[in-house]
Scaffold this active site. Structure first.
Site, mmCIF file in Angstrom:
data_model
loop_
_atom_site.group_PDB
_atom_site.id
_atom_site.type_symbol
_atom_site.label_atom_id
_atom_site.label_comp_id
_atom_site.label_asym_id
_atom_site.label_seq_id
_atom_site.Cartn_x
_atom_site.Cartn_y
_atom_site.Cartn_z
ATOM 1 N N SER A 193 0.848 -1.158 -0.036
ATOM 2 C CA SER A 193 0.178 0.026 -0.027
ATOM 3 C C SER A 193 0.906 1.346 -0.129
ATOM 4 O O SER A 193 1.555 1.320 -0.916
ATOM 5 C CB SER A 193 -0.802 -0.204 1.246
ATOM 6 O OG SER A 193 -1.971 0.794 1.164
ATOM 7 N N LYS A 245 -19.994 18.004 3.900
ATOM 8 C CA LYS A 245 -18.948 18.175 4.823
ATOM 9 C C LYS A 245 -18.905 16.911 5.616
ATOM 10 O O LYS A 245 -17.813 16.547 6.298
ATOM 11 C CB LYS A 245 -19.554 19.257 5.630
ATOM 12 C CG LYS A 245 -18.546 19.570 6.615
ATOM 13 C CD LYS A 245 -17.076 19.966 6.436
ATOM 14 C CE LYS A 245 -16.244 20.514 7.638
ATOM 15 N NZ LYS A 245 -15.078 20.793 6.912
#
Length: 365
Positions: A193, A245
């Protein structure tokens, strides 16, 4: 026996009561005096402790932030010492004298012919990528002294972590290439990763045969305890300005719209990750390797994720013939408060990092 025991008990009990009645006033005054003296001593000790703590915190706050120690250790000298020790044990006196004469001649040649330097950095990454701060300082130090034909080896050992942290780590390695220095990344255990995001920047990636490589994917998971709160009649209010948000939350009720937006954001990060890998290793078949899977070194070589099967030890041993090897390490100075155990947040962060590392590594078992 029972009657005798009872009589004795009553006698002493009566005797104690009599003493209490006779000396009540004297004992009360003496008790108050002793108690007052004890309280005074206790207050003095507390004030002294507070004063010392205040002094320690004051000294800690006055210390300059960002200070640390940068060490350059010669790996070449370490190899030479190992050779000499082995030769003294294995060779006869005559053979040892011959070798020493030959070595003196070689040393004269070495003085005339200056070898380029190979700088070595160890990067053992945590899930929060907090080691990036030391990495950038180590790279800055190299760039300040590096000459033409010098090289850098970065030993990456990481199962990945936060995107922004490992993105910055990869950008730090790019600085080496921008300075026209050859960059090699070695993977002895794991570069998955975010760890592979770093490794991909290198000119050459070497890997141990059973090292874990790849995991070009993105994962995110968020616990949600809304049902538990609702069951116990606990309401959570959250107000936002901006449609997205907040997408998924821990406490509130998640919506399908929020889930879709969250997945979309994950996909965008994955696309950026794949673009990053493609930029540095254009020959890779992303459809095959960017699935989030990981491979051991031997298979990773077949897929083109690495360039060579080799441990960092073998690489350095061979490089010692042509380069002078130096290991760099930057360590932050601990202030007074940290040394005396006031850095509780550091301890908590360390426990969190270890927990996340265990969770991360469990995927590769």
């Amino acid at each position: 026996m029972k009657k005798g025991f009872l009589a004795l008990f009553l006698f002493w009990n009566d005797h104690i009561l009599t003493l209490v009645q006779l000396n009540y006033r004297e004992l009360s005054l003496e008790f108050l005096f002793e108690y007052g003296l004890f309280v005074a001593k206790a207050i003095t000790v507390v004030i002294a402790i507070v004063a010392v703590v205040g002094l320690i915190i004051g000294l800690a706050s006055k210390q300059k932030g960002g200070g640390g120690n940068l060490s350059f250790d010669s790996i070449s000298e370490q190899f030479d010492n190992i050779k000499r020790q082995s030769e003294q044990v294995l060779l006869s006196k005559e053979a040892l004298k011959k070798l020493q004469k030959q070595r003196k001649k070689e040393q004269k040649k070495d003085k005339e012919e200056t070898k380029p330097n190979l700088y070595v950095i160890d990067f053992q990454g945590s899930p929060m990528a907090k080691e990036v701060d030391s990495l950038r300082r180590e790279i800055t130090a190299i760039l300040c002294v590096a000459k033409e034909n010098d090289e850098v080896l970065v030993k990456v050992d990481s199962g990945g972590g936060v995107v922004h942290g490992y993105g910055l780590a990869a950008s730090q390695l790019q600085r080496i290439k921008d300075a026209n220095l050859k960059l090699t990344v070695s993977v002895d255990k794991i570069a998955a990763s975010g760890g592979y995001m770093m490794a991909a920047v290198a000119d050459t990636i070497i890997s141990a045969p059973f090292a874990i490589v790849g995991s070009i994917g993105v994962v995110a998971q968020i616990p949600n305890i809304h049902k538990v709160l609702k069951k116990n009649d606990v309401d959570i209010e959250m107000h936002t300005a901006g449609e997205y948000k907040r997408t998924l939350t821990v406490l509130g009720e998640n919506t399908e719209q929020g889930r879709e937006k969250f997945k979309q954001e994950l996909q965008e990060v994955h696309d950026l990750f794949k673009g990053h890998i493609k930029h540095f290793r254009s020959e890779l078949d992303l459809e095959k390797v960017a699935t989030g899977e990981y491979w051991l070194g031997q298979k990773a070589l077949e897929l083109g994720l690495v360039d060579k099967l080799q441990t960092s030890d073998d690489f350095l041993l061979k490089a010692n013939d042509t380069h002078k090897l130096f290991k760099l390490k930057y360590e932050n100075k601990k202030n007074m408060a940290q040394k005396l155990g006031f850095a509780a947040s550091t301890a908590i962060e360390s426990v969190f990092d270890k927990l996340m590392s265990m969770i991360n590594l469990s995927r590769f078992q």
